[in-house]
Design a protein around this motif. Structure first.
Motif, PDB file in Angstrom:
ATOM      1  N   ILE A  50      33.558  19.813  31.651  1.00 30.50           N
ATOM      2  CA  ILE A  50      31.458  19.538  31.038  1.00 30.50           C
ATOM      3  C   ILE A  50      31.449  20.671  30.453  1.00 30.50           C
ATOM      4  O   ILE A  50      30.548  21.340  30.732  1.00 30.50           O
ATOM      5  N   PHE A  51      30.827  20.219  29.441  1.00 31.81           N
ATOM      6  CA  PHE A  51      29.866  21.123  28.592  1.00 31.81           C
ATOM      7  C   PHE A  51      29.534  20.266  27.388  1.00 31.81           C
ATOM      8  O   PHE A  51      29.566  18.895  27.362  1.00 31.81           O
ATOM      9  N   VAL A  52      28.457  20.382  26.777  1.00 31.89           N
ATOM     10  CA  VAL A  52      27.230  19.730  26.104  1.00 31.89           C
ATOM     11  C   VAL A  52      27.318  20.247  24.967  1.00 31.89           C
ATOM     12  O   VAL A  52      26.827  21.951  24.636  1.00 31.89           O
ATOM     13  N   GLU A  53      27.736  19.733  23.454  1.00 32.21           N
ATOM     14  CA  GLU A  53      26.745  20.166  22.385  1.00 32.21           C
ATOM     15  C   GLU A  53      25.570  19.808  21.766  1.00 32.21           C
ATOM     16  O   GLU A  53      25.033  18.864  22.100  1.00 32.21           O
ATOM     17  N   LYS A  54      24.249  20.233  20.970  1.00 31.60           N
ATOM     18  CA  LYS A  54      23.322  20.249  20.831  1.00 31.60           C
ATOM     19  C   LYS A  54      23.133  20.655  19.384  1.00 31.60           C
ATOM     20  O   LYS A  54      23.423  21.610  18.774  1.00 31.60           O
ATOM     21  N   ILE A  60      27.295  24.619  21.282  1.00 35.52           N
ATOM     22  CA  ILE A  60      28.309  24.365  22.946  1.00 35.52           C
ATOM     23  C   ILE A  60      27.757  25.364  24.174  1.00 35.52           C
ATOM     24  O   ILE A  60      27.334  26.421  24.039  1.00 35.52           O
ATOM     25  N   ASN A  61      27.721  24.908  24.695  1.00 34.52           N
ATOM     26  CA  ASN A  61      27.177  25.234  25.790  1.00 34.52           C
ATOM     27  C   ASN A  61      27.707  24.685  27.473  1.00 34.52           C
ATOM     28  O   ASN A  61      27.227  23.729  28.308  1.00 34.52           O
ATOM     29  N   PRO A  62      28.680  25.736  28.172  1.00 31.36           N
ATOM     30  CA  PRO A  62      29.182  25.390  29.173  1.00 31.36           C
ATOM     31  C   PRO A  62      28.738  24.482  30.598  1.00 31.36           C
ATOM     32  O   PRO A  62      27.206  25.614  30.745  1.00 31.36           O
ATOM     33  N   LEU A  63      28.968  23.595  30.756  1.00 32.39           N
ATOM     34  CA  LEU A  63      28.416  23.490  31.945  1.00 32.39           C
ATOM     35  C   LEU A  63      28.528  23.311  33.739  1.00 32.39           C
ATOM     36  O   LEU A  63      27.820  23.593  34.577  1.00 32.39           O
ATOM     37  N   GLY A  64      29.902  23.334  33.715  1.00 32.84           N
ATOM     38  CA  GLY A  64      31.004  23.417  34.703  1.00 32.84           C
ATOM     39  C   GLY A  64      32.061  23.067  34.602  1.00 32.84           C
ATOM     40  O   GLY A  64      33.087  22.421  34.075  1.00 32.84           O
ATOM     41  N   ARG A  65      32.886  23.664  35.937  1.00 32.07           N
ATOM     42  CA  ARG A  65      34.349  23.157  35.489  1.00 32.07           C
ATOM     43  C   ARG A  65      34.629  22.345  36.570  1.00 32.07           C
ATOM     44  O   ARG A  65      33.700  22.505  38.047  1.00 32.07           O
ATOM     45  N   MET A  66      35.600  21.039  37.105  1.00 36.90           N
ATOM     46  CA  MET A  66      35.491  20.277  37.390  1.00 36.90           C
ATOM     47  C   MET A  66      37.306  19.721  38.036  1.00 36.90           C
ATOM     48  O   MET A  66      38.433  20.341  37.662  1.00 36.90           O
ATOM     49  N   LYS A  67      37.401  19.654  39.682  1.00 40.47           N
ATOM     50  CA  LYS A  67      38.910  19.765  40.396  1.00 40.47           C
ATOM     51  C   LYS A  67      38.782  17.357  39.913  1.00 40.47           C
ATOM     52  O   LYS A  67      38.014  17.032  39.785  1.00 40.47           O
TER      53      LYS A  67
END
Length: 271
Positions: A50-54, A60-67
């Motif tokens: 998940i990342f955010v575009e502003k 682009i700014n990465p927010l985290g990784r998920m399973k």
């Protein structure tokens, strides 16, 4: 042989059951938030980023990784660095997602994540591309600063040669549509040009054109828009030698103020 056929049949049946079970959510999904932010969820099999575009540039700014896991009709996203879990279901459009507990993003429940047909995205590749563009932008900015520094040095060097042309000059109008144009030529302040409405001297524009002092005269402008001017014998008139139409500038009396609209308009003429 009969035993082998039975074993193969069991494998095929098992594969069929798996295929009909948990849904494949591979793809990308977008959530538009306040403050010109867009959250992007990109899923590849058992992993998700998940990342955010502003902003307009979509930084682009990465927010985290998920399973990723699926149970029944629910999609579970577990943060690999915390105990946060998002629970989602397929929207009625059978493409987008509805988040059932998005308070993790300080947003209300049942938030709609719109399906993005361009996904899934390779976040690492997106970040590399962003870094490459940033590097190009920095290099371009540095090159611009260097060019400006060189141009200022060149202008300063040329300004020392402006002595014969020093003074305030007024463009000699050839039509009633011409603006009132005043040009100041000084070694310290170099060349500056102001444009005013002839009727009331409302300001229309301002520029600091390029210039070069040559043996043939004073060149004003840059590139194809550079024109050669020469002084009259009494040094009271500047005449363009290579303009497509007659261009003359009259030197103002240094004892008079060109902010006096009547004096300035008198020199410019009213054809």
């Amino acid at each position: 042989m009969r035993t082998l056929f039975k074993f193969a049949a069991i494998i095929i049946a098992g594969s069929f059951l798996v295929g009909c079970g948990d849904e494949d959510y591979t793809g990308a999904y977008r959530l538009h938030a306040p403050n010109d932010l867009t959250f992007v969820l990109t899923i590849r099999g058992d992993d998700a980023d998940i990342f955010v575009e502003k902003g307009r540039e979509a930084r682009i700014n990465p927010l985290g990784r998920m399973k990723v896991s699926v149970k029944g009709e629910k999609l579970f996203l577990d943060d690999v660095n915390s105990d946060e879990r998002w629970v989602m279901t397929r929207n009625v459009d059978e493409r987008s997602l509805d988040c059932l507990n998005c308070e993790a993003l300080n947003l209300k429940d049942t938030v709609h994540w719109k399906y993005d047909p361009q996904g899934p995205y390779d976040l690492e590749q997106l970040l590399k591309e962003q870094a490459r563009k940033d590097e190009e932008a920095r290099n371009a900015a540095l090159e611009k600063v260097q060019k400006e520094a060189l141009e200022q040095a060149r202008r300063k060097s040329e300004a020392a040669k402006l002595t014969p042309y020093e003074g305030d000059w007024v463009y000699q109008r050839t039509t009633k549509h011409d603006p009132l144009t005043i040009m100041g030529i000084w070694r310290e302040r170099q060349i500056r040009v102001w444009l005013f409405k002839f009727e009331n001297m409302d300001r229309l524009g301002y520029e600091t054109p390029g210039f070069e002092v040559t043996d043939a005269g004073l060149k004003i402008g840059a590139g194809p828009d550079a024109y050669l001017y020469t002084l009259s014998a009494d040094k009271s008139v500047l005449t363009c030698m290579d303009c497509s139409k007659p261009v003359r500038w009259a030197k103002a009396d240094p004892q008079k103020d060109l902010s006096d609209r009547y004096y300035a308009r008198k020199i410019a003429g009213n054809p």
